[in-house]
Motif scaffolding. Structure first.
Motif, short mmCIF file in Angstrom:
data_model
loop_
_atom_site.label_atom_id
_atom_site.label_comp_id
_atom_site.label_asym_id
_atom_site.label_seq_id
_atom_site.Cartn_x
_atom_site.Cartn_y
_atom_site.Cartn_z
N ILE A 1 0.86 -1.19 0.00
CA ILE A 1 0.00 0.00 0.00
C ILE A 1 0.89 1.24 0.00
O ILE A 1 1.78 1.37 0.85
CB ILE A 1 -0.92 0.05 1.23
N VAL B 1 0.64 5.36 0.21
CA VAL B 1 -0.29 6.43 0.57
C VAL B 1 0.43 7.77 0.53
O VAL B 1 1.50 7.92 1.12
CB VAL B 1 -0.87 6.20 1.99
N VAL C 1 -4.52 6.51 -3.65
CA VAL C 1 -3.85 5.44 -2.90
C VAL C 1 -3.59 4.28 -3.85
O VAL C 1 -4.43 3.95 -4.69
CB VAL C 1 -4.70 4.97 -1.70
N PHE D 1 -2.74 0.24 -4.34
CA PHE D 1 -2.84 -1.06 -3.69
C PHE D 1 -2.25 -2.15 -4.59
O PHE D 1 -2.55 -2.19 -5.79
CB PHE D 1 -4.30 -1.44 -3.41
N VAL E 1 -6.33 0.17 4.57
CA VAL E 1 -5.11 0.94 4.84
C VAL E 1 -4.82 0.96 6.34
O VAL E 1 -3.68 0.79 6.77
CB VAL E 1 -5.26 2.39 4.31
N ARG F 1 2.09 -2.64 6.43
CA ARG F 1 1.92 -2.85 4.99
C ARG F 1 1.94 -1.53 4.22
O ARG F 1 1.88 -1.53 2.99
CB ARG F 1 0.59 -3.55 4.70
N VAL F 2 2.01 -0.42 4.94
CA VAL F 2 1.82 0.90 4.32
C VAL F 2 3.14 1.65 4.19
O VAL F 2 3.89 1.79 5.15
CB VAL F 2 0.82 1.75 5.14
#
Length: 202
Positions: free
Chosen positions: A127, A129, A140, A142, A163, A169-170
């Motif tokens: 992810i 952002v 965003v 993915f 998110v 994971r971000v």
């Protein structure tokens, strides 16, 4: 390569009329948004998918001549999640992921999109952002590995729950606040965007 998915299915409840068809310096708002997205990614897009719902036929006409595919969200009145799911289902199986754009944000910038695509390729997190002067925003990105999880989202929240579920994971990418794309939810928003577009034409 990554697909661009533009969510353009909403009811425009707050504005009281189809905001994506509003004029913006000689073009409709949705056409300008779509042109901006295409230009921002240049040859880095696998494809550009526009998700339609409310006023689908009129919006499809606005996109004539552009290198996009359209997908219809039959449950568009259920909120953003239904349109997100329709968009992800339409993405080519060869796409590594999808960057999600909102159809009412015509000022999306290549200065945001390209660093996010680079971060996705180089940093390995699923992810990506954007953070504008400390505040998270859109678009965003993915990874395909999260598509099945995104398809369980309900209501008008888009991918926000996914998110927030696991910060590990971000990957965030920082930008100046003036690069944050402006939503058009009210007439005041529309006037702000009109003024911004006029400034960029000078």
């Amino acid at each position: 390569m990554v697909a661009a998915v533009i969510l353009a299915a909403g009811l425009s409840r707050r504005l009281g009329q189809p905001k994506l068809l509003l004029p913006l310096e000689g073009r409709s708002l949705i056409r300008r948004t779509t042109e901006q997205v295409i230009a921002a990614g240049e040859s880095q897009w696998k494809e550009v998918v526009v998700v339609l719902g409310h006023e689908a036929d009129r919006i499809r006409q606005e996109l004539e001549g552009l290198a996009v595919r359209t997908a219809f969200s039959p449950r568009f009145a259920a909120g953003m999640s239904a349109s997100l799911i329709a968009g992800l289902q339409a993405v080519s199986p060869r796409a590594e992921g999808a960057m999600i754009f909102l159809g009412d944000q015509p000022l999306v910038s290549a200065e945001v999109v390209r660093p996010m695509l680079t971060a996705f390729r180089k940093r390995g997190r699923p992810i990506i952002v954007p953070v504008y002067d400390g505040a998270r925003g859109n678009p965003v990105l993915f990874s395909r590995s999260l598509f099945s999880e995104l398809m369980t989202v309900e209501g008008d929240r888009g991918g926000r729950d996914v998110v927030m579920r696991d910060s590990g994971r971000v990957e965030t990418v920082a930008f100046a606040s003036d690069l944050a794309p402006q939503d058009v939810d009210t007439w005041e928003d529309y006037e702000i965007v009109q003024a911004s577009v006029r400034r960029t034409r000078r």
